[in-house]
Scaffold this motif. Structure first.
Motif, PDB file in Angstrom:
ATOM      1  N   ALA A   1       0.833  -1.209   0.000  1.00 32.10           N
ATOM      2  CA  ALA A   1       0.000   0.000   0.000  1.00 32.10           C
ATOM      3  C   ALA A   1       0.866   1.256   0.000  1.00 32.10           C
ATOM      4  N   THR A   2       1.892   1.252   0.840  1.00 22.09           N
ATOM      5  CA  THR A   2       2.786   2.405   0.918  1.00 22.09           C
ATOM      6  C   THR A   2       3.496   2.637  -0.400  1.00 22.09           C
ATOM      7  N   THR A   3       3.904   1.547  -1.045  1.00 22.59           N
ATOM      8  CA  THR A   3       4.568   1.653  -2.349  1.00 22.59           C
ATOM      9  C   THR A   3       3.609   2.202  -3.395  1.00 22.59           C
ATOM     10  N   LEU A   4       2.367   1.765  -3.350  1.00 22.67           N
ATOM     11  CA  LEU A   4       1.343   2.290  -4.259  1.00 22.67           C
ATOM     12  C   LEU A   4       1.211   3.799  -4.100  1.00 22.67           C
ATOM     13  N   TYR A   5       1.130   4.273  -2.866  1.00 24.63           N
ATOM     14  CA  TYR A   5       0.958   5.704  -2.611  1.00 24.63           C
ATOM     15  C   TYR A   5       2.157   6.516  -3.093  1.00 24.63           C
ATOM     16  N   ILE A   6       3.365   6.073  -2.722  1.00 25.38           N
ATOM     17  CA  ILE A   6       4.544   6.864  -3.061  1.00 25.38           C
ATOM     18  C   ILE A   6       4.852   6.760  -4.554  1.00 25.38           C
ATOM     19  N   ALA A   7       4.523   5.630  -5.177  1.00 29.72           N
ATOM     20  CA  ALA A   7       4.702   5.513  -6.624  1.00 29.72           C
ATOM     21  C   ALA A   7       3.763   6.473  -7.348  1.00 29.72           C
ATOM     22  N   THR A   8       2.556   6.613  -6.841  1.00 25.62           N
ATOM     23  CA  THR A   8       1.596   7.554  -7.429  1.00 25.62           C
ATOM     24  C   THR A   8       2.091   8.980  -7.289  1.00 25.62           C
ATOM     25  N   VAL A   9       2.697   9.293  -6.138  1.00 28.52           N
ATOM     26  CA  VAL A   9       3.304  10.611  -5.948  1.00 28.52           C
ATOM     27  C   VAL A   9       4.310  10.887  -7.061  1.00 28.52           C
ATOM     28  N   GLY A  10       5.176   9.905  -7.295  1.00 21.89           N
ATOM     29  CA  GLY A  10       6.195  10.078  -8.320  1.00 21.89           C
ATOM     30  C   GLY A  10       5.626  10.223  -9.715  1.00 21.89           C
ATOM     31  N   ILE A  11       4.674   9.370 -10.071  1.00 23.61           N
ATOM     32  CA  ILE A  11       4.098   9.381 -11.414  1.00 23.61           C
ATOM     33  C   ILE A  11       3.335  10.673 -11.690  1.00 23.61           C
ATOM     34  N   VAL A  12       2.495  11.080 -10.740  1.00 18.80           N
ATOM     35  CA  VAL A  12       1.711  12.313 -10.919  1.00 18.80           C
ATOM     36  C   VAL A  12       2.638  13.515 -11.063  1.00 18.80           C
ATOM     37  N   TYR A  13       3.687  13.530 -10.255  1.00 15.30           N
ATOM     38  CA  TYR A  13       4.613  14.661 -10.342  1.00 15.30           C
ATOM     39  C   TYR A  13       5.302  14.704 -11.701  1.00 15.30           C
ATOM     40  N   GLN A  14       5.799  13.566 -12.151  1.00 15.41           N
ATOM     41  CA  GLN A  14       6.550  13.548 -13.411  1.00 15.41           C
ATOM     42  C   GLN A  14       5.689  13.977 -14.600  1.00 15.41           C
ATOM     43  N   PHE A  15       4.414  13.592 -14.597  1.00 16.39           N
ATOM     44  CA  PHE A  15       3.560  13.845 -15.759  1.00 16.39           C
ATOM     45  C   PHE A  15       2.701  15.104 -15.653  1.00 16.39           C
ATOM     46  N   LEU A  16       2.393  15.542 -14.429  1.00 13.80           N
ATOM     47  CA  LEU A  16       1.465  16.665 -14.286  1.00 13.80           C
ATOM     48  C   LEU A  16       2.052  17.904 -13.624  1.00 13.80           C
ATOM     49  N   LEU A  17       3.078  17.730 -12.806  1.00 16.17           N
ATOM     50  CA  LEU A  17       3.523  18.857 -11.981  1.00 16.17           C
ATOM     51  C   LEU A  17       4.955  19.320 -12.251  1.00 16.17           C
ATOM     52  N   ARG A  18       5.781  18.470 -12.827  1.00 14.93           N
ATOM     53  CA  ARG A  18       7.193  18.824 -12.966  1.00 14.93           C
ATOM     54  C   ARG A  18       7.406  20.113 -13.752  1.00 14.93           C
ATOM     55  N   ASP A  19       6.609  20.333 -14.774  1.00 15.06           N
ATOM     56  CA  ASP A  19       6.833  21.471 -15.664  1.00 15.06           C
ATOM     57  C   ASP A  19       6.264  22.790 -15.151  1.00 15.06           C
ATOM     58  N   ILE A  20       5.566  22.768 -14.008  1.00 15.64           N
ATOM     59  CA  ILE A  20       4.932  24.006 -13.559  1.00 15.64           C
ATOM     60  C   ILE A  20       5.848  24.867 -12.704  1.00 15.64           C
ATOM     61  N   TRP A  21       7.040  24.331 -12.328  1.00 19.89           N
ATOM     62  CA  TRP A  21       7.996  25.166 -11.611  1.00 19.89           C
ATOM     63  C   TRP A  21       9.404  24.623 -11.796  1.00 19.89           C
ATOM     64  N   GLU A  22      10.395  25.446 -11.517  1.00 20.58           N
ATOM     65  CA  GLU A  22      11.788  25.056 -11.695  1.00 20.58           C
ATOM     66  C   GLU A  22      12.574  25.384 -10.422  1.00 20.58           C
ATOM     67  N   PRO A  23      12.550  24.475  -9.450  1.00 19.44           N
ATOM     68  CA  PRO A  23      13.279  24.725  -8.194  1.00 19.44           C
ATOM     69  C   PRO A  23      14.785  24.733  -8.411  1.00 19.44           C
TER      70      PRO A  23
END
Length: 210
Positions: free
Chosen positions: A82-104
């Protein structure tokens, strides 16, 4: 490989997780525009932060080893999945939906990669090696979906009161409730499919624990 290596991997996972969360909290506090209380609430309103805290806590409980009544389920087959499912989703959503909206930059860039890329990958590898996949029950899947569901309810409720939404795709002010619920429904479905894939894939592979 020996249990000594496993212990080292667990300790490293806990250290990495807490380092990323704590440094991110410090950085957010340094750049805050709201009150200390409001900034703290907002910090823990991010699914990324909550899930990385869960990862760090999971590894910490494993490393401590002594029985803790409140955390007995952390060591049962399925919790790591379950924990892997949650953190994997964090990674996938970020890479495809959020990475391009800011440049830290600087330390923020390092922590950003830890929270969204390195830790998700680390947990996935740990899951592949150490989860007792054959003992993970299909019946556990509905319980796993409670976390993202309760999270959605919380951020929508609090967003309605405060006007703050942690992610652009759940911003009711900008998108409207209908679009947010539609997108959330697809994301919830992705969680369900991901859970099925993890359980099914886990039961189909055979790995020797390190």
């Amino acid at each position: 490989m020996s249990d000594t290596l496993k212990d080292k991997l667990i300790f490293f996972g806990a250290t990495l997780g807490w380092f990323a969360v704590v440094v991110q909290f410090v950085l957010m506090m340094q750049n805050r525009v709201e009150s200390l209380t409001e900034t703290t609430i907002r910090f823990f309103s991010y699914f990324t932060i909550l899930t990385n805290c869960l990862v760090a806590l999971y590894f910490s409980i494993l490393w401590y080893k002594k029985p803790l009544l409140l955390f007995t389920r952390f060591k049962k087959p399925g919790f790591l999945t379950a924990t892997t499912l949650y953190i994997a989703t964090v990674g996938i959503v970020y890479q495809f939906l959020l990475r391009d909206i800011w440049e830290p930059t600087g330390m923020q860039r390092i922590v950003d990669e830890l929270l969204h890329s390195i830790i998700p990958t680390y947990v996935l590898v740990f899951w592949i090696i150490y989860e007792n996949k054959k003992d993970v029950s299909w019946r556990a899947i509905p319980n796993w979906l409670l976390y993202p569901l309760l999270y959605l309810i919380f951020i929508l409720f609090r967003g309605n009161l405060s006007g703050f939404y942690p992610y652009p795709f759940v911003d009711v002010t900008e998108l409207g409730l209908e679009k947010v619920l539609t997108f959330s429904g697809f994301l919830f479905l992705a969680f369900a499919i991901g859970a099925i894939v993890f359980v099914g894939f886990g039961k189909s592979i055979k790995t020797d624990k390190l």
